[in-house]
Design a protein around this motif. Structure first.
Motif, PDB file in Angstrom:
ATOM      1  N   ALA A   8     -15.832  16.473   8.067  1.00  0.00           N
ATOM      2  CA  ALA A   8     -14.520  15.181   9.586  1.00  0.00           C
ATOM      3  C   ALA A   8     -15.045  15.349   9.761  1.00  0.00           C
ATOM      4  O   ALA A   8     -16.100  16.275  11.259  1.00  0.00           O
ATOM      5  CB  ALA A   8     -13.123  15.611   8.933  1.00  0.00           C
ATOM      6  N   TYR A   9     -14.792  14.210  10.943  1.00  0.00           N
ATOM      7  CA  TYR A   9     -15.453  13.412  12.112  1.00  0.00           C
ATOM      8  C   TYR A   9     -14.492  12.736  13.073  1.00  0.00           C
ATOM      9  O   TYR A   9     -13.440  11.853  12.482  1.00  0.00           O
ATOM     10  CB  TYR A   9     -16.744  12.175  11.964  1.00  0.00           C
ATOM     11  N   TYR A  10     -14.005  13.258  13.758  1.00  0.00           N
ATOM     12  CA  TYR A  10     -13.492  13.189  14.692  1.00  0.00           C
ATOM     13  C   TYR A  10     -13.604  12.566  16.392  1.00  0.00           C
ATOM     14  O   TYR A  10     -14.945  12.862  16.977  1.00  0.00           O
ATOM     15  CB  TYR A  10     -11.993  13.967  15.382  1.00  0.00           C
ATOM     16  N   TYR A  11     -13.066  11.485  17.280  1.00  0.00           N
ATOM     17  CA  TYR A  11     -13.621  10.384  18.245  1.00  0.00           C
ATOM     18  C   TYR A  11     -12.132  10.367  18.819  1.00  0.00           C
ATOM     19  O   TYR A  11     -11.333  10.540  18.965  1.00  0.00           O
ATOM     20  CB  TYR A  11     -13.919   9.154  17.653  1.00  0.00           C
ATOM     21  N   VAL A  12     -12.589  11.424  19.883  1.00  0.00           N
ATOM     22  CA  VAL A  12     -10.974  11.349  21.254  1.00  0.00           C
ATOM     23  C   VAL A  12     -11.437  10.449  22.483  1.00  0.00           C
ATOM     24  O   VAL A  12     -12.861  11.048  23.236  1.00  0.00           O
ATOM     25  CB  VAL A  12     -10.819  12.808  21.415  1.00  0.00           C
ATOM     26  N   TYR A  51      -5.207  13.257  23.377  1.00  0.00           N
ATOM     27  CA  TYR A  51      -6.161  13.990  24.258  1.00  0.00           C
ATOM     28  C   TYR A  51      -6.628  14.935  24.991  1.00  0.00           C
ATOM     29  O   TYR A  51      -7.447  15.685  25.183  1.00  0.00           O
ATOM     30  CB  TYR A  51      -6.149  12.440  25.686  1.00  0.00           C
ATOM     31  N   HIS A  52      -5.812  15.697  25.497  1.00  0.00           N
ATOM     32  CA  HIS A  52      -6.011  17.162  25.902  1.00  0.00           C
ATOM     33  C   HIS A  52      -5.098  18.416  25.170  1.00  0.00           C
ATOM     34  O   HIS A  52      -4.931  17.607  23.887  1.00  0.00           O
ATOM     35  CB  HIS A  52      -4.709  17.005  26.687  1.00  0.00           C
ATOM     36  N   TYR A  81     -15.136  12.297  23.507  1.00  0.00           N
ATOM     37  CA  TYR A  81     -15.699  13.619  23.234  1.00  0.00           C
ATOM     38  C   TYR A  81     -14.886  13.541  22.275  1.00  0.00           C
ATOM     39  O   TYR A  81     -14.358  12.851  21.461  1.00  0.00           O
ATOM     40  CB  TYR A  81     -15.598  14.920  23.147  1.00  0.00           C
ATOM     41  N   GLU A  82     -16.721  14.177  21.260  1.00  0.00           N
ATOM     42  CA  GLU A  82     -16.227  13.497  19.135  1.00  0.00           C
ATOM     43  C   GLU A  82     -16.744  15.489  18.818  1.00  0.00           C
ATOM     44  O   GLU A  82     -17.171  15.925  19.033  1.00  0.00           O
ATOM     45  CB  GLU A  82     -17.567  12.572  19.146  1.00  0.00           C
ATOM     46  N   CYS A  83     -16.249  15.564  17.420  1.00  0.00           N
ATOM     47  CA  CYS A  83     -16.179  16.739  17.064  1.00  0.00           C
ATOM     48  C   CYS A  83     -16.533  16.214  15.657  1.00  0.00           C
ATOM     49  O   CYS A  83     -16.442  15.066  14.571  1.00  0.00           O
ATOM     50  CB  CYS A  83     -14.804  17.242  17.152  1.00  0.00           C
ATOM     51  N   ALA A  84     -17.142  17.775  14.678  1.00  0.00           N
ATOM     52  CA  ALA A  84     -17.529  17.245  13.935  1.00  0.00           C
ATOM     53  C   ALA A  84     -16.656  18.360  13.197  1.00  0.00           C
ATOM     54  O   ALA A  84     -17.472  19.536  13.685  1.00  0.00           O
ATOM     55  CB  ALA A  84     -18.935  17.692  13.326  1.00  0.00           C
TER      56      ALA A  84
END
Length: 285
Positions: free
Chosen positions: A20-24, A31-32, A85-88
């Motif tokens: 999964a991909y997430y964009y914050v 956000y925190h 930031y973004e997460c995989a």
């Protein structure tokens, strides 16, 4: 981005493609990043600004373009500074272990024989290049994006082993044992933040004296236990106000604050605005 909870229960991606991909960014209610951990592996990339990130007993200030590797079970939390930031997030076992030739590498990680570097910078441009390909594919989801994403992930791991971007794990690591004792404490806070919680409750869960527990908790989390509990309650209140149509008073009550004036003071301490100012900002976004 969905909230990455403490001992996270939510599935990432789908059963067929567990990635999964997430964009914050600053408009996101989470956000925190309160401290948490999960069974999956996470690749976190800074798009803009900086993120002050704690990984187990280590702390980093991560800047734009850098990549963080967060392995299974690592306790992590962060404070963004004008940051995007973004997460995989993925489980390597079903996603990557298709053949014995690949399993023999990843088993070294799963069995904690090696520790992959947690931070990749411009000193490892080949890793950052593979990461950009991975995130670009996950963002765009063009036809064939699943294959492109997997290919980038395989290349990234291949480069890690080729360049030996890892260190051997020490057997019988005393610090890791102590870190495991913090996990039930964090999970207890997550499950019971609406109710009264004492320092004695938390130190008993950790199996430590109150004095030693406070010292160890602060060394890892960089806050006292009660300060962190109040911080977490305020973060939960922000999430509720951003996602549900509730009043400030209701948010305070549901997050363990029986005194609304104390809630306002605590909110301003951690967010630098009052709850009503925070809600007005939300209405403008």
């Amino acid at each position: 981005m969905h909230y990455l909870d403490y001992n996270e229960k939510q599935a990432h991606g789908t059963a067929d493609f567990p990635l999964a991909y997430y964009y914050v960014d600053e408009h996101h209610p989470r956000y925190h990043m309160p401290f948490h951990w999960h069974k999956e592996t996470e690749l976190l990339r800074i798009v803009e600004g900086q993120l002050r990130l704690s990984l187990d007993d280590r702390e980093y200030v991560v800047s734009a373009g850098e990549l963080i590797y967060i392995g299974e079970g690592v306790i992590h939390g962060g404070e963004p500074e004008n940051c995007i930031y973004e997460c995989a997030v993925f489980d390597p076992k079903p996603l990557l272990m298709h053949t014995h030739a690949i399993r023999r590498y990843l088993y070294r990680i799963q069995r904690r024989q090696i520790q992959i570097l947690m931070r990749f910078t411009q000193k490892q441009p080949e890793i950052l290049t593979r990461a950009e390909t991975l995130y670009g594919s996950l963002r765009k989801k063009s036809p064939g994006w699943e294959m492109t994403s997997l290919g980038a992930l395989f290349e990234l791991y291949g480069m890690i082993f080729d360049r030996e971007y890892y260190t051997p794990c020490a057997s019988g690591d005393h610090t890791q044992g102590k870190l495991k004792q913090l996990k039930p404490v964090l999970e207890y806070m997550e499950l019971n933040y609406q109710s009264p919680i004492t320092l004695e409750d938390l130190s008993r869960l950790a199996g430590m004296s109150s004095k030693y527990f406070c010292r160890f908790f602060r060394a890892v989390i960089h806050r006292t236990p009660i300060d962190y509990l109040n911080y977490y309650r305020i973060e939960r209140a922000c999430y509720l106000m951003a996602t549900e149509d509730i009043s400030v008073t209701e948010a305070a009550y549901r997050c363990g604050f029986n005194d609304s004036s104390y809630f306002v003071r605590a909110f301003k301490k951690y967010k630098n605005v009052t709850p009503r100012q925070y809600m007005q900002r939300l209405e403008k976004t």
